[in-house]
Design an enzyme around this catalytic site. Structure first.
Site, PDB file in Angstrom:
ATOM      1  N   ASP A 106       0.833  -1.198   0.000  1.00  0.00           N
ATOM      2  CA  ASP A 106       0.000   0.000   0.000  1.00  0.00           C
ATOM      3  C   ASP A 106       0.871   1.254   0.000  1.00  0.00           C
ATOM      4  O   ASP A 106       1.951   1.262   0.590  1.00  0.00           O
ATOM      5  CB  ASP A 106      -0.920  -0.016   1.229  1.00  0.00           C
ATOM      6  CG  ASP A 106      -2.155   0.842   1.031  1.00  0.00           C
ATOM      7  OD1 ASP A 106      -2.307   1.427  -0.062  1.00  0.00           O
ATOM      8  OD2 ASP A 106      -2.958   0.923   1.971  1.00  0.00           O
ATOM      9  N   ASN A 122     -10.608  -3.298  -5.771  1.00  0.00           N
ATOM     10  CA  ASN A 122      -9.825  -2.423  -6.648  1.00  0.00           C
ATOM     11  C   ASN A 122     -10.425  -2.294  -8.052  1.00  0.00           C
ATOM     12  O   ASN A 122     -10.101  -1.363  -8.789  1.00  0.00           O
ATOM     13  CB  ASN A 122      -8.369  -2.905  -6.760  1.00  0.00           C
ATOM     14  CG  ASN A 122      -7.530  -2.617  -5.536  1.00  0.00           C
ATOM     15  OD1 ASN A 122      -6.575  -3.333  -5.240  1.00  0.00           O
ATOM     16  ND2 ASN A 122      -7.864  -1.563  -4.792  1.00  0.00           N
TER      17      ASN A 122
HETATM   18  C1  IPE Z   1      -1.222   0.006  -3.498  1.00  0.00           C
HETATM   19  O1  IPE Z   1      -1.085   1.378  -3.612  1.00  0.00           O
HETATM   20  C2  IPE Z   1      -1.394  -0.691  -4.840  1.00  0.00           C
HETATM   21  C3  IPE Z   1      -2.732  -1.222  -5.119  1.00  0.00           C
HETATM   22  C4  IPE Z   1      -3.718  -1.304  -4.273  1.00  0.00           C
HETATM   23  C5  IPE Z   1      -2.968  -1.705  -6.472  1.00  0.00           C
HETATM   24  P1  IPE Z   1      -2.339   2.340  -3.657  1.00  0.00           P
HETATM   25  O2  IPE Z   1      -2.734   2.520  -5.079  1.00  0.00           O
HETATM   26  O3  IPE Z   1      -3.405   1.846  -2.742  1.00  0.00           O
HETATM   27  O4  IPE Z   1      -1.704   3.702  -3.092  1.00  0.00           O
HETATM   28  P2  IPE Z   1      -2.382   4.787  -2.146  1.00  0.00           P
HETATM   29  O5  IPE Z   1      -3.013   4.071  -0.992  1.00  0.00           O
HETATM   30  O6  IPE Z   1      -3.381   5.527  -2.967  1.00  0.00           O
HETATM   31  O7  IPE Z   1      -1.230   5.642  -1.723  1.00  0.00           O
HETATM   32 MG    MG Z   2      -4.058   2.267  -0.856  1.00  0.00          MG
END
Ligand code: IPE
Ligand code: MG
Length: 221
Positions: free
Chosen positions: A2, A50
């Protein structure tokens, strides 16, 4: 994994740059796991939730995963790493499914470490699909007789040991629908470090913290 988006934002870059840098962290952690003789390294790359991100970001992530799988094939073979993808594969495109199949096949022999990429995965989905699979396979009587260890066989992680340590980066302190069933006795480690900055030194710190834990599994010492 994350904090990719925040890592990019802090540099005035598009979120996708953070994801690309995050791939470098996966490689670094994989090499460290091999070096340390860790048998299983699982990374939560993309959750069922996601899919609700903007199409632009979802496509960029899928593209990135596919490119990395093709590009890193040699790295896997050189490091004797077996590659597996677990999750709701039905939601992935045909081309990404084909790339996964190819990589899983070419890394299925002569391995020490297994790298599992959780894609289109969620813990609740896993439990539900396990229940449906068990209900379809078992007689009503056998279903009623099912023990906890029998149920394990229907989860997508069948045959894979439950995780000893779960690391979450970027300062978030929650499980976000990851391995719910399998983390019943897992040790948790939270760090403010953003995923693109989580490399060998940070992984080593997490392992040191883990080594200090006293795992009693509900028993007294
Ligand atoms: C983690 O980074 C990657 C995935 C969930 C694909 P994020 O995309 O959640 O990054 P933040 O939380 O917005 O910083
Ligand atoms: Mg994230």
């Amino acid at each position: 994994m994350d904090g990719n988006g925040r890592w990019a934002k802090a540099r005035g870059l598009d979120r996708t740059y953070g994801h690309a840098e995050g791939v470098e962290s996966v490689r670094a952690c994989m090499e460290f796991a091999v070096e340390k003789g860790i048998e299983y390294l699982s990374v939560y790359a993309f959750s069922e939730e996601n899919w609700n991100r903007p199409a632009y970001e979802v496509n960029a992530l899928m593209e990135l995963m596919m490119k990395a799988m093709i590009k890193e094939t040699e790295t896997f073979l050189k490091n004797h790493v077996r590659f597996l993808v677990l999750g709701n594969r039905a939601r992935l495109s045909e081309s990404i499914n084909r790339t996964i199949d190819d990589l899983e096949r070419s890394t299925s022999q002569d391995y020490g470490t297994t790298l599992i990429l959780f894609v289109s995965y969620s813990g609740k989905w896993d439990i539900l699909q396990a229940m449906k699979k068990a209900a379809a396979e078992l007689s009503r009587e056998d279903f009623q007789k099912m023990e906890l260890s029998d149920f394990d066989r229907y989860l997508v992680t069948a045959g894979i040991p439950d995780p000893d340590l779960l690391i979450r980066t970027s300062g978030e302190i929650r499980i976000s629908n990851y391995l719910l069933w399998q983390t019943a006795y897992t040790e948790f480690y939270f760090t403010d470090v953003l995923w693109p900055d989580f490399r060998k030194e940070e992984f080593a710190k997490a392992l040191e913290a883990y080594a200090q834990r006293d795992r009693r599994y509900g028993k007294v010492k």
